[in-house]
Enzyme design. Structure first.
Site, PDB file in Angstrom:
ATOM      1  N   GLU A  73      -2.912   7.502  -4.949  1.00 32.64           N
ATOM      2  CA  GLU A  73      -3.212   6.812  -6.215  1.00 32.64           C
ATOM      3  C   GLU A  73      -4.415   7.484  -6.835  1.00 32.64           C
ATOM      4  OE1 GLU A  73      -3.574   2.546  -5.899  1.00 32.64           O
ATOM      5  OE2 GLU A  73      -1.622   2.402  -4.933  1.00 32.64           O
ATOM      6  N   HIS A 108      -0.703  -0.183  -9.786  1.00 30.92           N
ATOM      7  CA  HIS A 108      -1.394  -1.092  -8.846  1.00 30.92           C
ATOM      8  C   HIS A 108      -1.967  -2.321  -9.580  1.00 30.92           C
ATOM      9  CE1 HIS A 108      -3.575  -1.146  -4.713  1.00 30.92           C
ATOM     10  NE2 HIS A 108      -3.376  -2.371  -5.147  1.00 30.92           N
ATOM     11  N   ARG A 118       0.853  -1.191   0.000  1.00 34.75           N
ATOM     12  CA  ARG A 118       0.000   0.000   0.000  1.00 34.75           C
ATOM     13  C   ARG A 118       0.889   1.241   0.000  1.00 34.75           C
ATOM     14  NH1 ARG A 118      -3.396  -2.838  -1.447  1.00 34.75           N
ATOM     15  NH2 ARG A 118      -5.449  -3.287  -0.557  1.00 34.75           N
TER      16      ARG A 118
HETATM   17  C1  GLV Z   1      -4.944  -5.357  -3.767  1.00 33.85           C
HETATM   18  O1  GLV Z   1      -4.344  -4.356  -3.636  1.00 33.85           O
HETATM   19  C2  GLV Z   1      -5.404  -6.177  -2.684  1.00 33.85           C
HETATM   20  O2  GLV Z   1      -5.329  -5.765  -1.520  1.00 33.85           O
HETATM   21  O3  GLV Z   1      -5.892  -7.282  -2.961  1.00 33.85           O
END
Ligand code: GLV
Length: 330
Positions: free
Chosen positions: A268, A287, A239
């Site tokens: 983001e 991402h 993250r």
């Molecule tokens: C993606 O970022 C997830 O947490 O699955």
């Protein structure tokens, strides 16, 4: 009466199929992007269960109006968009989708590590700009990974797969820092538990695989980068909130660390004029950790199964607040 489920984005169709086949009445938000919170609340008020995504803000405002929900099944392994203590207080179980995306996400971390070590994204851009003139004996030099030390921050499933990849490919030594020690994983991966400071000081590649929480928010800041090797590569596929992006930019600009690979940014989406995108030793992706057909299909299936099992047996196979279920069955 049929239970109603709201799926907050179009996701692989297996989720809808499984739920519909089991007699649920399923609504899918088919917008291009996520709903605004008022739109989400308005629709969630009319259903019994929510199949949510990371962009849905399930905070106190949401729960103050949607306390009736029976279950929330998140289509992700991470759930920092959900106020889980509040869901728990209201007795709402929250499910997530671990395991099925570990290989895919570790691949992105592994790929970013190699891309950064050889400046691949940047050098690709130089070709597009017509700058490849000849073979350069002394330019474009990267660094090798063989025998280096890999530091894993967050030694869960994804972190362990990344460690496995790095050991197999490059014989890297694995050190890790985690909330608690994991002795079986230490043995399997010949990994050594170290303090957070030791992780910073000893890692040649430091890869983040932790949750975003009050403890990890902004943890990789200027103080942390100062303790790292000037030759170190920082990778974050977990993250963006775990690193401080302004501090990361400064650390890279001043040679405090050598390079960075990010699949998650803060905020983001990252803006196109972000200085990180122009740096040779940086690789950024939008991402895509879990973005494989296999992982996304698995996530959709697990999210649907969390809902199905809850209504069938009062169980949520992948539950982040299982204490709610114990209370319900007692
Ligand atoms: C993606 O970022 C997830 O947490 O699955």
């Amino acid at each position: 009466m049929a239970k109603k489920v709201l799926i907050t984005r179009i996701i692989p169709s297996i989720a809808r199929q499984l739920l519909t086949k089991a007699g649920f009445e399923v609504t899918v938000w088919e917008g291009e992007g996520p709903m605004t919170q008022p739109q989400l609340i308005e629709r969630a008020k009319k259903v019994d269960a929510l199949l949510s995504l990371g962009a849905d803000k399930l905070d106190k405002t949401f729960f103050s109006q949607c306390s009736h929900l029976n279950i929330i099944a998140q289509f992700a392994v991470g759930y920092d968009n959900i106020d889980v203590p509040e869901a728990t207080r209201l007795g709402i179980p929250v499910g997530n989708t671990p395991d099925v995306l570990s290989e895919a996400t570790a691949d992105v971390a592994f790929g970013l590590m190699i891309a950064v070590s050889r400046k691949m994204f940047y050098l690709h851009k130089t070709i597009l700009q017509g700058e490849w003139k000849q073979f350069e004996p002394l330019k474009n030099l990267g660094m090798e990974l063989t025998g280096k030390t890999l530091g894993i921050f967050g030694f869960g499933r994804i972190g362990q797969v990344m460690a496995q990849r790095c050991m197999g490919a490059y014989g890297m030594q694995v050190i890790y820092h985690n909330r608690s020690r994991n002795l079986p994983a230490e043995q399997k991966l010949n990994a050594r538990y170290v303090s957070f400071d030791e992780l910073l000081q000893q890692s040649d590649v430091l890869s983040v695989h932790s949750v975003l929480s009050a403890e990890t928010k902004g943890l990789f800041n200027s103080h942390a980068f100062q303790k790292m090797k000037p030759t170190a590569i920082f990778i974050n596929t977990a993250r963006g909130g775990v690193h401080n992006e302004a501090d990361l930019i400064t650390a890279l600009q001043n040679g405090i660390i050598w390079g960075a690979g990010l699949d998650v940014t803060n905020p983001e989406p990252m803006q196109a004029d972000n200085p990180l995108l122009a740096m040779p030793q940086v690789a950024v992706l939008p991402h895509i950790g879990s973005a494989t057909i296999e992982a996304r299909t698995g996530m959709a299936r697990l999210a649907a199964e969390n809902i199905l099992e809850f209504y069938r047996h009062g169980n949520v196979p992948h539950c982040v607040n299982p204490e709610v279920l114990t209370e319900k069955t007692n």
